[in-house]
Motif scaffolding. Structure first.
Motif, PDB file in Angstrom:
ATOM      1  N   TRP A 180       0.876  -1.228   0.089  1.00  0.00           N
ATOM      2  CA  TRP A 180      -0.126   0.075   0.013  1.00  0.00           C
ATOM      3  C   TRP A 180       0.904   1.297  -0.111  1.00  0.00           C
ATOM      4  O   TRP A 180       1.921   1.264   0.707  1.00  0.00           O
ATOM      5  CB  TRP A 180      -0.867   0.171   1.304  1.00  0.00           C
ATOM      6  CG  TRP A 180      -1.883  -0.971   1.291  1.00  0.00           C
ATOM      7  CD1 TRP A 180      -2.535  -1.628   0.319  1.00  0.00           C
ATOM      8  CD2 TRP A 180      -2.522  -1.680   2.468  1.00  0.00           C
ATOM      9  NE1 TRP A 180      -3.454  -2.549   0.845  1.00  0.00           N
ATOM     10  CE2 TRP A 180      -3.465  -2.664   2.264  1.00  0.00           C
ATOM     11  CE3 TRP A 180      -2.130  -1.295   3.805  1.00  0.00           C
ATOM     12  CZ2 TRP A 180      -4.098  -3.356   3.030  1.00  0.00           C
ATOM     13  CZ3 TRP A 180      -2.760  -2.280   4.802  1.00  0.00           C
ATOM     14  CH2 TRP A 180      -3.661  -3.238   4.469  1.00  0.00           C
ATOM     15  N   CYS A 182       0.278   4.746   1.370  1.00  0.00           N
ATOM     16  CA  CYS A 182      -0.949   4.973   2.356  1.00  0.00           C
ATOM     17  C   CYS A 182      -0.359   6.324   3.414  1.00  0.00           C
ATOM     18  O   CYS A 182       0.685   6.394   3.404  1.00  0.00           O
ATOM     19  CB  CYS A 182      -1.380   3.812   3.099  1.00  0.00           C
ATOM     20  SG  CYS A 182       0.041   2.983   3.886  1.00  0.00           S
ATOM     21  N   PRO A 216      -5.914   0.051   6.982  1.00  0.00           N
ATOM     22  CA  PRO A 216      -5.185   0.938   6.192  1.00  0.00           C
ATOM     23  C   PRO A 216      -5.751   2.299   6.320  1.00  0.00           C
ATOM     24  O   PRO A 216      -6.942   2.315   6.488  1.00  0.00           O
ATOM     25  CB  PRO A 216      -5.181   0.490   4.612  1.00  0.00           C
ATOM     26  CG  PRO A 216      -6.372  -0.339   4.786  1.00  0.00           C
ATOM     27  CD  PRO A 216      -6.546  -0.933   6.016  1.00  0.00           C
ATOM     28  N   ALA A 219      -5.294   4.568   1.954  1.00  0.00           N
ATOM     29  CA  ALA A 219      -4.593   3.771   1.103  1.00  0.00           C
ATOM     30  C   ALA A 219      -4.794   3.859  -0.333  1.00  0.00           C
ATOM     31  O   ALA A 219      -6.146   4.142  -0.693  1.00  0.00           O
ATOM     32  CB  ALA A 219      -4.532   2.412   1.303  1.00  0.00           C
TER      33      ALA A 219
END
Length: 342
Positions: A180, A182, A216, A219
């Motif tokens: 990711w 993020c 997350p 992300a």
């Protein structure tokens, strides 16, 4: 009504003494506990702030054994103050009773205007305690363990610079799951599901559920959903080595560790839980309704149950009703972790 024997009983009182209201409430608790024959213990710096004129008040340093020999710790402040208290009680297993002076106060069980009710419950031991799952967190650099910490609410990996996205790879149980770009990743407990996890869009998990959460934050990826895994799982977040973005690890918003490119954290179920005191037995659903002031008007279940009890056959036409949030779910009965970080 018989008077309980309080001989040899002691209570650690902790407060956010930077606030005048907290100092006033802390003095009330200390004086009332002392009047009922319970010994009072304070942290040295807080004792100086409170300036109590009570004989026999014990003072200790703010160390992990500060609550040794105490039957519970009364904590006066918001959730951030209660998280600080957890640091001082976890090793001794001392139950924590939060008295809310914050906003939502999910970790608190009592309100500051209920001093005498709370004192009576303590004196007569009319309380229970429950264990809350914690996280043990390990930080690695170049495959070398460089730091360990723990958390009651969450361990969050966040970008160190606002203008630069964090590139990470996450894994579960030793297997890579996704990469990711993020703002960060939150690894949370059920207690912390109403804290940072909640703000990041993660699920609310009932405290009785044993699980770990990974969520997350903003992300840029097709697969970037909140995940709930087994309490035996090991979560890992790696900051990609060939990236200019660095990260920082925060444990309950209180303890931080730098995460340069290539750093890795591993999160697993904590070896020691935290014990929280309960004065009320309201269902967690009612506590959510009360703390978040959720709209439940139109709910007919309560009226149906009352009608069923009245008629004996359950065939009566319900008249409507809404008593959620009033069945023991009043102020101070929050069950999950707070989002107020000190």
């Amino acid at each position: 009504m018989t008077t309980p024997d309080t001989t040899g009983r002691r209570v650690l009182v902790l407060a956010h003494t930077g606030r005048e209201e907290a100092r006033d409430v802390a003095r009330q608790f200390c004086e009332s506990l002392h009047r009922h024959g319970l010994a009072v213990r304070l942290l040295k710096d807080e004792a100086a702030d409170l300036d109590l004129d009570l004989a026999g008040v014990e003072t200790v340093e703010p160390l992990p054994d500060a609550a040794e020999g105490c039957e519970l710790a009364v904590v006066i402040g918001g959730d951030g103050t209660i998280l600080r208290a957890a640091e001082l009680t976890r090793e001794t297993g001392t139950p924590v009773l939060g008295v809310n002076l914050g906003h939502v106060g999910f970790l608190a069980e009592a309100e500051h205007d209920d001093v005498e009710f709370t004192i009576d419950a303590i004196v007569r031991r009319r309380y229970t305690s429950e264990e809350r799952l914690t996280l043990d967190v390990a930080v690695y650099r170049d495959k070398e363990l460089v730091a360990t910490t723990w958390a009651l609410n969450e361990a969050s990996v966040e970008k160190a610079a606002r203008q630069r996205m964090l590139e990470v790879v996450v894994e579960v149980d030793g297997r890579p799951l996704s990469r990711w770009g993020c703002d960060g990743v939150v690894c949370a407990t059920p207690t912390g599901s109403t804290a940072y996890n909640f703000s990041a869009g993660g699920p609310i998990v009932w405290p009785a559920v044993e699980a770990l959460l990974m969520v997350p934050i903003s992300a840029h990826a097709l697969f970037a959903r909140p995940m709930v895994v087994a309490p035996t799982s090991v979560l890992a977040v790696e900051v990609l080595a060939r990236t200019e973005g660095a990260g920082v690890l925060w444990a309950d918003g209180r303890r931080s560790f730098d995460l340069p490119p290539g750093a890795r954290i591993e999160v697993r179920r904590g070896r020691s839980p935290v014990r929280l005191v309960r004065l009320h037995q309201a269902p967690f659903t009612d506590r959510l309704v009360a703390k978040f002031d959720l709209p439940v008007s139109g709910w007919r279940g309560a009226a149906e149950r009352r009608r069923s009890r009245g008629n004996g056959n359950g065939n009566g036409e319900p008249t409507g009703g809404n008593d959620v949030g009033n069945n023991g779910a009043g102020s101070g009965t929050g069950d999950a972790g707070g989002g107020e970080h000190a």
